[in-house]
Design an enzyme around this catalytic site. Structure first.
Site, PDB file in Angstrom:
ATOM      1  N   GLY A  63       9.895 -25.504  -5.301  1.00  0.00           N
ATOM      2  CA  GLY A  63       8.709 -25.248  -5.677  1.00  0.00           C
ATOM      3  C   GLY A  63       8.410 -26.870  -6.568  1.00  0.00           C
ATOM      4  N   TRP A  66       4.973 -28.421  -6.139  1.00  0.00           N
ATOM      5  CA  TRP A  66       3.905 -26.972  -7.395  1.00  0.00           C
ATOM      6  C   TRP A  66       4.834 -27.872  -8.363  1.00  0.00           C
ATOM      7  CZ3 TRP A  66       4.749 -21.701  -7.990  1.00  0.00           C
ATOM      8  CH2 TRP A  66       3.807 -20.557  -8.654  1.00  0.00           C
ATOM      9  N   HIS A 121      16.561 -35.105  -6.405  1.00  0.00           N
ATOM     10  CA  HIS A 121      17.211 -33.255  -6.378  1.00  0.00           C
ATOM     11  C   HIS A 121      18.890 -34.085  -6.772  1.00  0.00           C
ATOM     12  CE1 HIS A 121      14.320 -31.391  -3.886  1.00  0.00           C
ATOM     13  NE2 HIS A 121      14.466 -32.155  -3.555  1.00  0.00           N
TER      14      HIS A 121
HETATM   15  P1  A3P Z   1       7.345 -22.180   1.481  1.00  0.00           P
HETATM   16  O1  A3P Z   1       8.392 -22.987   2.838  1.00  0.00           O
HETATM   17  O2  A3P Z   1       8.267 -20.507   1.156  1.00  0.00           O
HETATM   18  O3  A3P Z   1       6.456 -21.760   1.854  1.00  0.00           O
HETATM   19  P2  A3P Z   1       9.564 -27.708  -2.868  1.00  0.00           P
HETATM   20  O4  A3P Z   1       8.050 -28.721  -3.449  1.00  0.00           O
HETATM   21  O5  A3P Z   1      10.578 -28.055  -3.284  1.00  0.00           O
HETATM   22  O6  A3P Z   1       9.871 -28.781  -1.336  1.00  0.00           O
HETATM   23  O7  A3P Z   1       9.277 -26.357  -2.343  1.00  0.00           O
HETATM   24  C1  A3P Z   1       8.456 -26.583  -0.777  1.00  0.00           C
HETATM   25  C2  A3P Z   1       7.549 -24.773  -1.072  1.00  0.00           C
HETATM   26  O8  A3P Z   1       7.114 -24.317  -2.248  1.00  0.00           O
HETATM   27  C3  A3P Z   1       7.441 -24.188   0.457  1.00  0.00           C
HETATM   28  O9  A3P Z   1       7.914 -22.592   0.613  1.00  0.00           O
HETATM   29  C4  A3P Z   1       5.657 -24.707  -0.040  1.00  0.00           C
HETATM   30  O10 A3P Z   1       4.830 -23.775   0.461  1.00  0.00           O
HETATM   31  C5  A3P Z   1       5.677 -24.479  -1.701  1.00  0.00           C
HETATM   32  N1  A3P Z   1       4.702 -24.601  -2.311  1.00  0.00           N
HETATM   33  C6  A3P Z   1       4.381 -25.648  -2.254  1.00  0.00           C
HETATM   34  N2  A3P Z   1       3.173 -26.209  -3.319  1.00  0.00           N
HETATM   35  C7  A3P Z   1       2.591 -24.760  -3.741  1.00  0.00           C
HETATM   36  C8  A3P Z   1       1.681 -24.441  -4.959  1.00  0.00           C
HETATM   37  N3  A3P Z   1       1.358 -25.324  -5.216  1.00  0.00           N
HETATM   38  N4  A3P Z   1       1.878 -22.793  -5.196  1.00  0.00           N
HETATM   39  C9  A3P Z   1       3.555 -22.416  -4.973  1.00  0.00           C
HETATM   40  N5  A3P Z   1       3.745 -22.955  -3.412  1.00  0.00           N
HETATM   41  C10 A3P Z   1       4.004 -24.034  -3.240  1.00  0.00           C
END
Ligand code: A3P
Length: 312
Positions: A63, A66, A121
């Site tokens: 996440g 996000w 990370h």
């Molecule tokens: P999924 O692959 O389960 O869809 P990171 O940003 O740490 O790389 O994590 C990516 C994950 O967060 C992905 O999950 C992505 O779709 C999800 N993601 C990205 N933006 C988001 C948002 N605004 N709200 C919720 N999930 C989000």
């Protein structure tokens, strides 16, 4: 990490094959991608946070994108336009991917009045000297291990190399359980920051993807208070709702900048690879009951036995 030399010598580090002919290298108990080891080393050696810094820390695919949008919106409030035209990873750079990517040590603004926001990370265990010596604020986001694994598997399979040679799900599961994933073991990564948040609650805010998804208003308010910029005034509720809305998966994933198939200069995958489904529980579409029980047993051993009742 030995901080007396300029570059880390990889030749004596333990190696583990994790996919095809690609290897991870073990540093301080964590498995790292070779292309980021030198920049991680530079961050550990040279990055000196100032008290006003905000560091967003996470294990990959939990996440981060996000959280970047939320924190950017909380700090800058009128951020709708910026978020609609800039990818979240370009609004808040990642220390080891963008800021310390080259051998030239960056000259970062050290004006204590400005809020510098970075993400990383890097596990706490490798960054402890840097973070322990600073009053900066750290926000850590984590996610259910099964959804993290499935998200990682999808992400890795978007790499060019995966077109002819996909990363099999059963290999991804074994590697996740063995801790041999980029920045893994996942469980050690999470527990490092979880412990830190308990020891230094004024400096470290620990939140889960699921908390943000199921109760965004409450957690965005808490996050804003932690960051020292609480929502105030008669329209407080509307302000929080606005931040939650502009950072929602549905809104962000529909911006052209986030749908782009182009790859940024700083990463090998396209901008759109950071947005897939954004759901809780997607692992049920990919993992069978035996695998779910295998990961739950590991979660009980690694989290529950230490009092962290999360992730099953
Ligand atoms: P999924 O692959 O389960 O869809 P990171 O940003 O740490 O790389 O994590 C990516 C994950 O967060 C992905 O999950 C992505 O779709 C999800 N993601 C990205 N933006 C988001 C948002 N605004 N709200 C919720 N999930 C989000």
């Amino acid at each position: 990490m030995d901080s007396s030399s300029l570059e880390m010598d990889l030749s004596n580090l333990p190696k583990a094959n994790w996919w095809g002919d690609d290897y991870l290298y073990q540093v301080g108990g964590f498995w790292l991608l070779p292309q980021f080891i030198q920049s991680i080393y530079r961050v550990v050696k040279h990055f000196k946070p100032i008290p006003s810094d905000i560091i967003l820390a996470s294990y990959p695919k939990t996440g981060t994108t996000w959280l970047k949008s939320l924190v950017f919106s909380i700090i800058h409030r009128c951020s709708k336009h910026r978020l609609s035209t800039n990818h979240p990873h370009e609004l808040i750079p990642t220390l080891e991917v963008q800021v310390y990517a080259t051998q030239t040590i960056p000259c970062i603004n050290t004006d204590h009045q400005s809020s510098r926001i970075f993400s990383t990370h890097i596990p706490y265990q490798l960054l402890s000297e840097t973070l322990d010596s600073s009053e900066c604020r750290v926000v850590y986001v984590t996610r259910n291990p099964k959804d993290t694994l499935v998200s990682t598997w999808h992400f890795v399979n978007k790499w060019d190399k995966a077109r002819g040679d996909p990363w099999p799900l059963d290999v991804a599961i074994d590697k996740f359980c063995d801790g041999e994933t980029p920045c893994g073991p996942y469980y050690d990564h999470v527990m490092g920051y979880k412990r830190l948040s308990l020891e230094r609650p004024k400096n470290v805010f620990f939140v889960t993807y699921e908390e943000l998804r199921t109760n965004p208003i409450t957690h965005v308010k808490k996050l804003a208070e932690f960051l020292g910029c609480p929502f105030e005034g008669e329209d407080e509720e509307e302000q929080v709702q606005e931040v939650v809305n502009i950072c929602s998966f549905e809104v962000l994933s529909n911006y052209e900048v986030n749908k782009s198939e182009d790859s940024p200069t700083w990463f090998q995958l396209p901008y759109n690879s950071f947005f897939r489904k954004g759901n809780i529980g997607d692992h049920t579409n990919y993992l069978n009951d035996v695998t779910i029980e295998r990961i739950d047993a590991l979660t009980r051993e690694k989290f529950h036995s230490l009092g962290f009742m999360y992730g099953t």
